[in-house]
Design a protein around this motif. Structure first.
Motif, mmCIF file in Angstrom:
data_model
loop_
_atom_site.group_PDB
_atom_site.id
_atom_site.type_symbol
_atom_site.label_atom_id
_atom_site.label_comp_id
_atom_site.label_asym_id
_atom_site.label_seq_id
_atom_site.Cartn_x
_atom_site.Cartn_y
_atom_site.Cartn_z
ATOM 1 N N ARG A 6 0.860 -1.190 0.000
ATOM 2 C CA ARG A 6 0.000 0.000 0.000
ATOM 3 C C ARG A 6 0.891 1.233 0.000
ATOM 4 O O ARG A 6 1.597 1.492 0.971
ATOM 5 C CB ARG A 6 -0.913 -0.025 1.214
ATOM 6 N N VAL A 7 0.848 1.965 -1.114
ATOM 7 C CA VAL A 7 1.782 3.064 -1.350
ATOM 8 C C VAL A 7 1.066 4.404 -1.336
ATOM 9 O O VAL A 7 -0.029 4.541 -1.888
ATOM 10 C CB VAL A 7 2.489 2.878 -2.722
ATOM 11 N N LEU A 8 1.701 5.387 -0.723
ATOM 12 C CA LEU A 8 1.267 6.776 -0.837
ATOM 13 C C LEU A 8 2.252 7.456 -1.783
ATOM 14 O O LEU A 8 3.447 7.525 -1.491
ATOM 15 C CB LEU A 8 1.260 7.474 0.525
ATOM 16 N N LEU A 9 1.764 7.922 -2.916
ATOM 17 C CA LEU A 9 2.581 8.585 -3.929
ATOM 18 C C LEU A 9 2.351 10.086 -3.829
ATOM 19 O O LEU A 9 1.240 10.569 -4.062
ATOM 20 C CB LEU A 9 2.201 8.065 -5.321
ATOM 21 N N VAL A 10 3.397 10.823 -3.447
ATOM 22 C CA VAL A 10 3.296 12.265 -3.229
ATOM 23 C C VAL A 10 4.131 12.973 -4.298
ATOM 24 O O VAL A 10 5.362 12.949 -4.263
ATOM 25 C CB VAL A 10 3.808 12.663 -1.824
ATOM 26 N N GLU A 11 3.452 13.596 -5.257
ATOM 27 C CA GLU A 11 4.130 14.233 -6.395
ATOM 28 C C GLU A 11 3.219 15.312 -6.967
ATOM 29 O O GLU A 11 2.054 15.040 -7.265
ATOM 30 C CB GLU A 11 4.458 13.175 -7.456
ATOM 31 N N ASP A 47 -5.788 10.455 7.959
ATOM 32 C CA ASP A 47 -7.039 9.717 7.745
ATOM 33 C C ASP A 47 -6.830 8.210 7.660
ATOM 34 O O ASP A 47 -7.643 7.448 8.161
ATOM 35 C CB ASP A 47 -7.735 10.191 6.467
ATOM 36 N N LYS A 48 -5.774 7.771 6.977
ATOM 37 C CA LYS A 48 -5.594 6.325 6.790
ATOM 38 C C LYS A 48 -4.135 5.907 6.808
ATOM 39 O O LYS A 48 -3.706 5.068 6.025
ATOM 40 C CB LYS A 48 -6.280 5.853 5.517
ATOM 41 N N GLY A 49 -3.381 6.471 7.730
ATOM 42 C CA GLY A 49 -1.965 6.177 7.831
ATOM 43 C C GLY A 49 -1.649 4.720 8.104
ATOM 44 O O GLY A 49 -0.662 4.192 7.613
ATOM 45 N N ASP A 50 -2.521 4.052 8.863
ATOM 46 C CA ASP A 50 -2.262 2.643 9.155
ATOM 47 C C ASP A 50 -2.507 1.771 7.932
ATOM 48 O O ASP A 50 -2.181 0.590 7.932
ATOM 49 C CB ASP A 50 -3.088 2.161 10.352
ATOM 50 N N GLY A 51 -3.048 2.360 6.867
ATOM 51 C CA GLY A 51 -3.259 1.634 5.622
ATOM 52 C C GLY A 51 -2.190 1.931 4.588
ATOM 53 O O GLY A 51 -2.356 1.638 3.407
ATOM 54 N N LEU A 81 3.662 6.621 12.661
ATOM 55 C CA LEU A 81 4.183 6.518 11.292
ATOM 56 C C LEU A 81 5.610 7.038 11.165
ATOM 57 O O LEU A 81 6.131 7.166 10.065
ATOM 58 C CB LEU A 81 3.275 7.300 10.328
ATOM 59 N N SER A 82 6.253 7.317 12.283
ATOM 60 C CA SER A 82 7.584 7.935 12.220
ATOM 61 C C SER A 82 8.629 7.051 11.552
ATOM 62 O O SER A 82 9.648 7.539 11.084
ATOM 63 C CB SER A 82 8.056 8.330 13.619
ATOM 64 N N ASP A 83 8.376 5.736 11.493
ATOM 65 C CA ASP A 83 9.364 4.837 10.901
ATOM 66 C C ASP A 83 8.907 4.260 9.560
ATOM 67 O O ASP A 83 9.499 3.306 9.061
ATOM 68 C CB ASP A 83 9.705 3.705 11.874
ATOM 69 N N ILE A 84 7.867 4.836 8.957
ATOM 70 C CA ILE A 84 7.384 4.333 7.675
ATOM 71 C C ILE A 84 8.462 4.529 6.604
ATOM 72 O O ILE A 84 9.120 5.567 6.566
ATOM 73 C CB ILE A 84 6.055 5.028 7.279
ATOM 74 N N PRO A 85 8.712 3.515 5.773
ATOM 75 C CA PRO A 85 9.722 3.667 4.724
ATOM 76 C C PRO A 85 9.331 4.764 3.730
ATOM 77 O O PRO A 85 8.173 4.848 3.310
ATOM 78 C CB PRO A 85 9.743 2.302 4.037
ATOM 79 N N VAL A 86 10.306 5.602 3.385
ATOM 80 C CA VAL A 86 10.082 6.685 2.429
ATOM 81 C C VAL A 86 11.158 6.617 1.349
ATOM 82 O O VAL A 86 12.350 6.553 1.650
ATOM 83 C CB VAL A 86 10.129 8.075 3.107
ATOM 84 N N ILE A 87 10.702 6.618 0.096
ATOM 85 C CA ILE A 87 11.604 6.723 -1.057
ATOM 86 C C ILE A 87 11.361 8.097 -1.647
ATOM 87 O O ILE A 87 10.214 8.466 -1.918
ATOM 88 C CB ILE A 87 11.297 5.630 -2.102
ATOM 89 N N VAL A 88 12.423 8.879 -1.833
ATOM 90 C CA VAL A 88 12.237 10.216 -2.384
ATOM 91 C C VAL A 88 12.520 10.235 -3.882
ATOM 92 O O VAL A 88 13.364 9.490 -4.385
ATOM 93 C CB VAL A 88 13.084 11.286 -1.658
ATOM 94 N N LEU A 89 11.774 11.099 -4.569
ATOM 95 C CA LEU A 89 11.971 11.350 -5.993
ATOM 96 C C LEU A 89 12.765 12.646 -6.106
ATOM 97 O O LEU A 89 12.463 13.620 -5.428
ATOM 98 C CB LEU A 89 10.624 11.543 -6.700
#
Length: 135
Positions: A6-11, A47-51, A81-89
């Motif tokens: 489950r990915v959050l894409l921020v762009e 709203d849905k960080g655990d998802g 969510l402080s340790d959620i994996p983040v990949i930056v573009l």
């Protein structure tokens, strides 16, 4: 492995967001939530960080940059969510920003334009690393 991710894409750039979304779908990642900037991403996470299992985030965005989003995620007291994996573009010219992002414990970065091979490599690494492990 990728099917249930489950990915959050921020762009903020529509073209780049659609490209990464298409690459994710090609990799059988269909549970993708989109956000246009860091402020929008924080609303989604509230709203849905655990998802959300992983965030792919642009560094340069209006209203709230990727670095500001990382800062908010990593430094909020008691944030689950402080340790959620983040990949930056990133674009090549943003090397200093990438160094600052690394200090926030990112799981990797992708240089635009994003290739499928690089995306696979970064997703695999980020998911192996997972939550709760140190950088």
């Amino acid at each position: 492995m990728m099917r249930d991710l489950r990915v959050l894409l921020v762009e903020d750039d529509d073209f780049t967001r659609r490209l990464v979304l298409r690459l994710l779908h090609d990799l059988d990642v269909h549970l993708v939530t989109e956000a246009r900037d860091g402020m929008n991403a924080l609303e989604v996470l509230r709203d849905k960080g655990d998802g959300i299992d992983l965030i792919i985030c642009d560094l340069e965005m209006p209203r709230m940059s990727g670095l500001d989003l990382l800062h908010a995620l990593r430094t909020a007291t008691g944030n689950p969510l402080s340790d959620i994996p983040v990949i930056v573009l990133t674009a090549h010219r943003e090397a200093d920003m990438v160094k600052r992002a690394i200090a926030y414990g990112i799981s990797g970065y992708l240089v635009k334009p994003v290739s499928k091979a690089d995306l696979v490599k970064r997703l695999s690494f980020a998911m192996q690393k997972g939550r709760g492990s140190s950088s």
